[in-house]
Design a protein around this motif. Structure first.
Motif, PDB file in Angstrom:
ATOM      1  N   ALA A   1       0.832  -1.202   0.000  1.00 26.10           N
ATOM      2  CA  ALA A   1       0.000   0.000   0.000  1.00 26.10           C
ATOM      3  C   ALA A   1       0.868   1.255   0.000  1.00 26.10           C
ATOM      4  CB  ALA A   1      -0.924  -0.007   1.227  1.00 26.10           C
ATOM      5  N   GLU A   2       1.929   1.242   0.787  1.00 24.70           N
ATOM      6  CA  GLU A   2       2.856   2.369   0.817  1.00 24.70           C
ATOM      7  C   GLU A   2       3.522   2.550  -0.542  1.00 24.70           C
ATOM      8  OE1 GLU A   2       6.478   3.905   3.647  1.00 24.70           O
ATOM      9  OE2 GLU A   2       6.515   1.807   3.024  1.00 24.70           O
TER      10      GLU A   2
ATOM     11  N   ARG B   1       2.323   1.717  -3.440  1.00 27.95           N
ATOM     12  CA  ARG B   1       1.324   2.282  -4.355  1.00 27.95           C
ATOM     13  C   ARG B   1       1.221   3.798  -4.183  1.00 27.95           C
ATOM     14  NH1 ARG B   1      -2.791  -0.939  -6.635  1.00 27.95           N
ATOM     15  NH2 ARG B   1      -2.448  -3.183  -6.394  1.00 27.95           N
ATOM     16  N   ARG B   2       1.200   4.240  -2.950  1.00 31.75           N
ATOM     17  CA  ARG B   2       1.104   5.683  -2.687  1.00 31.75           C
ATOM     18  C   ARG B   2       2.312   6.417  -3.264  1.00 31.75           C
ATOM     19  NH1 ARG B   2      -0.915   3.851   2.375  1.00 31.75           N
ATOM     20  NH2 ARG B   2       1.146   4.076   3.327  1.00 31.75           N
ATOM     21  N   LEU B   3       3.493   5.856  -3.041  1.00 33.56           N
ATOM     22  CA  LEU B   3       4.711   6.486  -3.536  1.00 33.56           C
ATOM     23  C   LEU B   3       4.733   6.534  -5.062  1.00 33.56           C
ATOM     24  CD1 LEU B   3       7.294   4.902  -1.084  1.00 33.56           C
ATOM     25  CD2 LEU B   3       6.619   7.309  -1.170  1.00 33.56           C
TER      26      LEU B   3
ATOM     27  N   ARG C   1       2.128   6.620  -7.050  1.00 24.59           N
ATOM     28  CA  ARG C   1       1.160   7.623  -7.507  1.00 24.59           C
ATOM     29  C   ARG C   1       1.727   9.039  -7.360  1.00 24.59           C
ATOM     30  NH1 ARG C   1      -2.713   3.770  -5.479  1.00 24.59           N
ATOM     31  NH2 ARG C   1      -4.029   3.088  -7.220  1.00 24.59           N
ATOM     32  N   GLU C   2       2.486   9.252  -6.302  1.00 23.14           N
ATOM     33  CA  GLU C   2       3.115  10.562  -6.111  1.00 23.14           C
ATOM     34  C   GLU C   2       4.097  10.876  -7.233  1.00 23.14           C
ATOM     35  OE1 GLU C   2       4.909  10.563  -2.284  1.00 23.14           O
ATOM     36  OE2 GLU C   2       3.005  10.519  -1.187  1.00 23.14           O
TER      37      GLU C   2
ATOM     38  N   GLU D   1      -7.740   2.216  -6.782  1.00 25.39           N
ATOM     39  CA  GLU D   1      -7.041   2.290  -5.494  1.00 25.39           C
ATOM     40  C   GLU D   1      -7.403   1.091  -4.630  1.00 25.39           C
ATOM     41  OE1 GLU D   1      -4.413   3.732  -2.876  1.00 25.39           O
ATOM     42  OE2 GLU D   1      -4.998   4.931  -4.600  1.00 25.39           O
TER      43      GLU D   1
ATOM     44  N   PHE E   1      -5.645  -0.564  -1.122  1.00 26.98           N
ATOM     45  CA  PHE E   1      -4.552  -0.595  -0.160  1.00 26.98           C
ATOM     46  C   PHE E   1      -4.488  -1.977   0.459  1.00 26.98           C
ATOM     47  CE2 PHE E   1      -5.543   3.955  -0.260  1.00 26.98           C
ATOM     48  CZ  PHE E   1      -4.282   4.427  -0.588  1.00 26.98           C
TER      49      PHE E   1
END
Length: 209
Positions: A189-190, A192-194, A196-197, A205, A207
């Motif tokens: 999940a982390e 994926r967030r990185l 996307r950034e 989405e 997580f």
């Protein structure tokens, strides 16, 4: 613009717990330390990954300093190493999504020639456009030459790549050459967030850990 996603293998595409794995071959802490320190952390191990030392020669060399009762264990460990690897389902899902979204995916791993046998059983490998394994190039991450060889082999630009590896030194070395990336600590999940950034399109989405 990122067009290529580059993945390490162990503890990224697959799950690897060194202590648990080694204890599949030994039954006490003393023998565990022998295997961990004098085999897995040995010069011979690096040479196998570099492709400059055969399994037979590595086994003979390591056993010269191993207690005699572990000689057979050393041979089995080397010949069977990672032939069976637990999958990392959240990462498998992410890899598939990235592939479906049009990214070119690559493997860049420090590993021995045994990869060409066990790699076929790793589900995520099927999505890879290119595979770079250290033993076939005589180079190891985080050596600068390893990354330059990777870029040249697949005709990719570092600034168009994003690298996922579980070792900070490997990510740092890649960054020094212009390839962005992040250290993967097992939290998809982390990751994926990185991603996307960084503008990487993943899709719906979800997580998961």
């Amino acid at each position: 613009m990122i067009q290529n996603i580059v993945f390490d293998m162990g503890n990224v595409l697959t799950v690897y717990n060194a202590r648990e794995y080694i204890y599949g071959y030994v039954d006490n802490e003393e023998d565990f330390r022998w295997i961990k320190n004098h085999l897995c952390a040995s010069v011979e191990w690096l040479q196998m990954d570099r492709g400059t030392l055969s399994d037979d020669d590595a086994i003979a060399s390591v056993n010269r300093r191993m207690p005699e009762h572990l000689h057979g264990t050393v041979e089995r460990f080397v010949r069977e190493y990672r032939m069976v690897q637990p999958p990392n389902p959240p990462m498998e899902k992410l890899v598939e999504e990235l592939y479906q979204n049009g990214y070119d995916l690559y493997l860049m791993s420090n590993t021995s020639h045994r990869f060409r046998v066990f790699g076929q059983y790793i589900r995520s490998i099927r999505y890879m456009k290119g595979i770079w394994i250290s033993c076939e190039h005589g180079l190891l991450k985080p050596e600068t030459a390893a990354y330059l060889d990777f870029f040249q082999k697949f005709s990719v630009k570092p600034e168009e790549c994003f690298f996922v590896d579980d070792m900070p030194a490997n990510i740092e070395a890649a960054g020094n050459l212009g390839m962005d990336g992040c250290v993967y600590y097992g939290d998809t999940a982390e990751l994926r967030r990185l991603m996307r950034e960084k503008g990487i399109h993943i899709g719906v989405e979800e997580f998961e850990k």
